[in-house]
Design a protein around this motif. Structure first.
Motif, PDB file in Angstrom:
ATOM      1  N   LYS A  49       3.088   2.641   0.634  1.00 56.39           N
ATOM      2  CA  LYS A  49       4.856   2.006   0.722  1.00 56.39           C
ATOM      3  C   LYS A  49       5.831   3.406   2.633  1.00 56.39           C
ATOM      4  O   LYS A  49       4.793   3.269   3.026  1.00 56.39           O
ATOM      5  CB  LYS A  49       5.339   3.572   0.216  1.00 56.39           C
ATOM      6  CG  LYS A  49       5.550   3.254  -1.642  1.00 56.39           C
ATOM      7  CD  LYS A  49       6.781   4.075  -2.240  1.00 56.39           C
ATOM      8  CE  LYS A  49       7.196   3.358  -3.411  1.00 56.39           C
ATOM      9  NZ  LYS A  49       6.042   3.093  -3.885  1.00 56.39           N
ATOM     10  N   THR A  50       6.674   1.783   3.019  1.00 58.82           N
ATOM     11  CA  THR A  50       6.606   3.413   4.104  1.00 58.82           C
ATOM     12  C   THR A  50       8.813   3.008   3.948  1.00 58.82           C
ATOM     13  O   THR A  50       9.035   2.900   2.928  1.00 58.82           O
ATOM     14  CB  THR A  50       7.184   1.470   5.096  1.00 58.82           C
ATOM     15  OG1 THR A  50       8.665   0.457   4.451  1.00 58.82           O
ATOM     16  CG2 THR A  50       5.895   0.750   4.612  1.00 58.82           C
ATOM     17  N   PRO A 146       9.389  -2.484  11.915  1.00 62.09           N
ATOM     18  CA  PRO A 146      10.213  -1.003  12.321  1.00 62.09           C
ATOM     19  C   PRO A 146       8.910  -0.061  11.580  1.00 62.09           C
ATOM     20  O   PRO A 146       8.783   0.979  12.146  1.00 62.09           O
ATOM     21  CB  PRO A 146      11.025  -0.543  11.510  1.00 62.09           C
ATOM     22  CG  PRO A 146      11.600  -1.480  10.532  1.00 62.09           C
ATOM     23  CD  PRO A 146      10.669  -3.421  11.239  1.00 62.09           C
ATOM     24  N   SER A 147       8.076  -0.488  10.441  1.00 63.56           N
ATOM     25  CA  SER A 147       7.460   0.351   9.918  1.00 63.56           C
ATOM     26  C   SER A 147       6.566   0.767  10.196  1.00 63.56           C
ATOM     27  O   SER A 147       5.074   1.694   9.478  1.00 63.56           O
ATOM     28  CB  SER A 147       7.544  -0.051   7.889  1.00 63.56           C
ATOM     29  OG  SER A 147       9.096   0.194   7.870  1.00 63.56           O
ATOM     30  N   LEU A 152       0.147   1.904  11.130  1.00 63.52           N
ATOM     31  CA  LEU A 152      -1.107   2.189  11.709  1.00 63.52           C
ATOM     32  C   LEU A 152      -1.488   3.436  12.232  1.00 63.52           C
ATOM     33  O   LEU A 152      -2.396   3.223  12.204  1.00 63.52           O
ATOM     34  CB  LEU A 152      -0.496   0.601  13.005  1.00 63.52           C
ATOM     35  CG  LEU A 152      -0.992  -0.584  13.281  1.00 63.52           C
ATOM     36  CD1 LEU A 152      -0.793  -0.746  14.721  1.00 63.52           C
ATOM     37  CD2 LEU A 152      -2.681  -1.278  12.432  1.00 63.52           C
ATOM     38  N   ALA A 153      -0.382   3.863  12.637  1.00 62.86           N
ATOM     39  CA  ALA A 153      -1.019   5.676  12.702  1.00 62.86           C
ATOM     40  C   ALA A 153      -1.981   5.757  11.673  1.00 62.86           C
ATOM     41  O   ALA A 153      -2.624   6.093  11.888  1.00 62.86           O
ATOM     42  CB  ALA A 153      -0.473   6.563  13.330  1.00 62.86           C
ATOM     43  N   LYS A 154      -1.199   5.928  10.590  1.00 61.40           N
ATOM     44  CA  LYS A 154      -2.211   6.293   9.489  1.00 61.40           C
ATOM     45  C   LYS A 154      -3.212   6.031   8.633  1.00 61.40           C
ATOM     46  O   LYS A 154      -4.060   6.762   8.026  1.00 61.40           O
ATOM     47  CB  LYS A 154      -0.550   6.445   8.418  1.00 61.40           C
ATOM     48  CG  LYS A 154      -1.072   7.352   6.755  1.00 61.40           C
ATOM     49  CD  LYS A 154       0.223   7.567   6.290  1.00 61.40           C
ATOM     50  CE  LYS A 154      -0.378   7.957   4.741  1.00 61.40           C
ATOM     51  NZ  LYS A 154       0.528   7.260   3.645  1.00 61.40           N
ATOM     52  N   TYR A 155      -3.038   5.272   9.204  1.00 65.11           N
ATOM     53  CA  TYR A 155      -4.311   3.962   8.537  1.00 65.11           C
ATOM     54  C   TYR A 155      -5.238   3.087   9.543  1.00 65.11           C
ATOM     55  O   TYR A 155      -5.660   2.460   9.347  1.00 65.11           O
ATOM     56  CB  TYR A 155      -3.862   2.498   7.876  1.00 65.11           C
ATOM     57  CG  TYR A 155      -3.311   2.459   6.218  1.00 65.11           C
ATOM     58  CD1 TYR A 155      -2.639   3.265   6.137  1.00 65.11           C
ATOM     59  CD2 TYR A 155      -4.125   2.545   5.045  1.00 65.11           C
ATOM     60  CE1 TYR A 155      -1.679   3.823   4.993  1.00 65.11           C
ATOM     61  CE2 TYR A 155      -3.451   2.917   3.940  1.00 65.11           C
ATOM     62  CZ  TYR A 155      -2.807   3.529   4.079  1.00 65.11           C
ATOM     63  OH  TYR A 155      -2.186   3.922   2.350  1.00 65.11           O
ATOM     64  N   ARG A 410      -3.608  -2.549  20.246  1.00 68.91           N
ATOM     65  CA  ARG A 410      -3.363  -1.006  21.411  1.00 68.91           C
ATOM     66  C   ARG A 410      -3.935  -0.490  20.990  1.00 68.91           C
ATOM     67  O   ARG A 410      -4.443   1.135  21.494  1.00 68.91           O
ATOM     68  CB  ARG A 410      -1.607  -1.042  22.167  1.00 68.91           C
ATOM     69  CG  ARG A 410      -1.609   0.434  22.236  1.00 68.91           C
ATOM     70  CD  ARG A 410      -0.007   0.438  22.959  1.00 68.91           C
ATOM     71  NE  ARG A 410       1.063   0.927  21.850  1.00 68.91           N
ATOM     72  CZ  ARG A 410       0.471   2.630  21.058  1.00 68.91           C
ATOM     73  NH1 ARG A 410       0.123   2.902  22.279  1.00 68.91           N
ATOM     74  NH2 ARG A 410       1.047   3.077  19.956  1.00 68.91           N
ATOM     75  N   VAL A 411      -3.242  -0.248  18.907  1.00 66.07           N
ATOM     76  CA  VAL A 411      -3.491   0.831  18.092  1.00 66.07           C
ATOM     77  C   VAL A 411      -5.742   0.782  18.096  1.00 66.07           C
ATOM     78  O   VAL A 411      -6.043   2.250  18.168  1.00 66.07           O
ATOM     79  CB  VAL A 411      -2.225   1.223  16.970  1.00 66.07           C
ATOM     80  CG1 VAL A 411      -3.253   2.443  15.816  1.00 66.07           C
ATOM     81  CG2 VAL A 411      -1.112   1.487  17.934  1.00 66.07           C
ATOM     82  N   LEU A 412      -5.546  -0.541  17.634  1.00 67.47           N
ATOM     83  CA  LEU A 412      -7.249  -0.307  17.057  1.00 67.47           C
ATOM     84  C   LEU A 412      -7.898  -0.941  17.376  1.00 67.47           C
ATOM     85  O   LEU A 412      -9.615  -1.322  17.867  1.00 67.47           O
ATOM     86  CB  LEU A 412      -7.202  -1.293  15.928  1.00 67.47           C
ATOM     87  CG  LEU A 412      -5.808  -1.319  14.099  1.00 67.47           C
ATOM     88  CD1 LEU A 412      -5.905  -2.058  13.349  1.00 67.47           C
ATOM     89  CD2 LEU A 412      -5.745   0.480  13.581  1.00 67.47           C
ATOM     90  N   GLY A 413      -7.996  -1.974  19.246  1.00 66.53           N
ATOM     91  CA  GLY A 413      -8.065  -2.488  19.786  1.00 66.53           C
ATOM     92  C   GLY A 413      -9.187  -3.528  19.732  1.00 66.53           C
ATOM     93  O   GLY A 413     -10.030  -3.980  19.864  1.00 66.53           O
TER      94      GLY A 413
END
Ligand code: BES
Ligand code: MN
Length: 457
Positions: A49-50, A146-147, A152-155, A410-413
């Motif tokens: 869910k987002t 937008p979500s 990404l931060a969460k997973y 950027r987040v996961l490389g």
């Protein structure tokens, strides 16, 4: 084994327009369809869910030592309008010649299903196929995802287990020449609203004593480029990196017919900054574009009115190393500074996304560190494309944007191998969008070979 063309028809029948809340049911239908389809291949499917449209995240493991590919797609599509220009209804799939028509056929339902079909074949041949596969299918790509940041931060920890991302959401110039997309432009979106008088006015009773908001908006717009086509925002080009020689060499190999391109566009002449070719402008340079402008009377005939408000919608396409936040601030400051006296200007922020480049192994003079699996994936793609398409691919940057690709880096490389499957004649975002079924077949076969080559031996 499922029939990819039949599945694509089913998928298109769900009108999944993310931009318009009236299509809520279509969004849910497409999301459930794709979750069900991937689930039927034996994947563990999670519907995340987002705030807006859920993300489908599906995984098949096996052995944690196996290589791990993350396959990306989006189930949302662009609005179908103008509806009257469609030869067959936008959400009723129709085959004409070797093409399947319908909104989303090419962007991105068909290309994504090519990968799903490849996975289905591989798992049918060998249920223990030694590759970890995660499917990530979002429903907000066409509205700037937008979500995706919060998701990404969460997973993050889970997704960064993957070795690389594999997707088809970009273009190839012709069926004869496959392109692996080696870069995407980033993006900044904003909207400018100019307010003049507190209400609409009779242009005879009051005309001549105040600045018309439409004039103010057009003056602002006109100030944002120089006559020779550069973006006239101080600092805009400061962080633009030089294009590497290998990229120029690759573009030269494309040998595109500029005159044919001009005719395709239907313009009398190109309008590009001095010293660069249209193809360079498209693939290597940033832009600032007006996507919509309005205010005042739009109906039939004339109306003698001075509108209270006028607006313009702007997006800017970015290239490495332009940073969306910085460019946003520069554009906003410039607009506010250039706004003529006598009107109020309000700038609203829209979505944004990072530009992205990836260097295939062995091309750059200054090679970057690359995971061994990514390097293998590029080499496998090179071989598979040569076999299936009769020629090795070119590695080119794309003018379009898939903002989450830069965010994933950027987040996961993780880097992305992007196999372009949309042809110029597919009419993405326009009426009569279609997908070439030969391309779908060849794309499926290429994906199958690539996945096969990177699986554990
Ligand atoms: N698939 C396209 C992007 C694309 C198309 C890249 C053709 C290269 C060639 C994607 O769905 C898209 O249209 N993206 C939007 C992103 C925006 C809404 C943030 C774009 O590029 O305008
Ligand atoms: Mn797309």
């Amino acid at each position: 084994m499922f029939d990819p063309v039949e599945k694509l028809k089913e998928y298109i029948r769900h009108p999944s327009v993310s931009a318009d809340s009236r299509y809520k049911d279509g969004m849910r239908g497409a999301q459930e369809f794709i979750a069900g389809l991937i689930g039927s291949l034996g994947f563990t499917v999670e519907v995340v869910k987002t705030d807006l449209h859920p993300i489908v995240l599906a995984h098949r493991g096996g052995n944690p030592a196996w290589p791990h590919v993350l396959i990306y797609g989006h189930y949302d599509v662009q609005p179908p309008d103008p509806l009257n220009l469609w030869e067959s209804p936008a959400f009723e799939p129709a085959v004409r010649g070797r093409r399947l028509y319908g909104r989303g056929a090419a962007d991105n339902k068909g290309p994504f299903l090519a990968h799903v079909a490849a996975v289905a074949q591989l798992l049918e041949e060998n249920p223990n196929f030694p590759l970890q596969i995660t499917f990530l299918v979002e429903g907000e790509e066409e509205i700037g995802s937008p979500s995706f940041g919060p998701f990404l931060a969460k997973y993050r920890d889970r997704l960064r287990q993957a070795d690389f991302v594999f997707l088809s959401d970009t273009a190839l110039p012709s069926e004869q020449q496959m392109v692996i997309t080696a870069g995407l432009r980033g993006m900044v979106a904003l909207e400018v609203e100019v307010t003049g008088p507190s209400g609409d006015l009779h242009s005879g009773m009051h005309g001549g004593v105040l600045l018309n908001p439409i004039q103010a908006v057009t003056e602002i717009c006109a100030s944002l480029h120089t006559p020779d086509g550069r973006v006239n925002v101080p600092g805009f080009y400061d962080d633009v990196l030089d294009v590497e020689p290998w990229e120029r060499a690759e573009l030269a190999k494309l040998g595109s017919d500029t005159e044919a391109y001009r005719k395709f566009l239907g313009v009398d002449s190109f309008h590009v900054p001095p010293g660069i070719t249209p193809l360079e402008a498209l693939r290597f340079h940033p832009t600032l574009e007006f996507n919509g402008i309005g205010g005042g009377y739009q109906g039939e005939g004339s109306k003698t009115v001075i509108p209270s408000k006028a607006f313009v919608k702007i997006t800017s396409r970015l290239v490495p190393n332009q940073q969306p936040e910085r460019i946003r601030e520069l554009i906003k400051r410039t607009i506010v500074e250039r706004a003529p006296k006598g009107v109020r200007v309000k700038v609203t922020d829209g979505h944004e996304g990072l530009p992205y480049v990836v260097v295939p192994p062995g091309r750059s003079n200054t090679p970057k560190d690359q995971s061994p699996v990514l390097a293998r994936a590029f080499r496998a793609t090179d071989t598979a494309v040569a076999e299936v398409w009769g020629r090795p691919p070119l590695y080119l940057r794309e003018g379009g944007s898939v903002p989450i690709i830069g965010e994933i880096k950027r987040v996961l490389g993780l880097d992305s191998v992007m196999m372009g499957l949309c042809l110029p004649e597919d009419r993405l975002h326009a009426p009569n969008e279609s997908f070439n079924l030969d391309v779908m077949r060849k794309g499926t076969e290429t994906s199958r070979r690539v996945l096969n080559a990177i699986a554990a031996k």
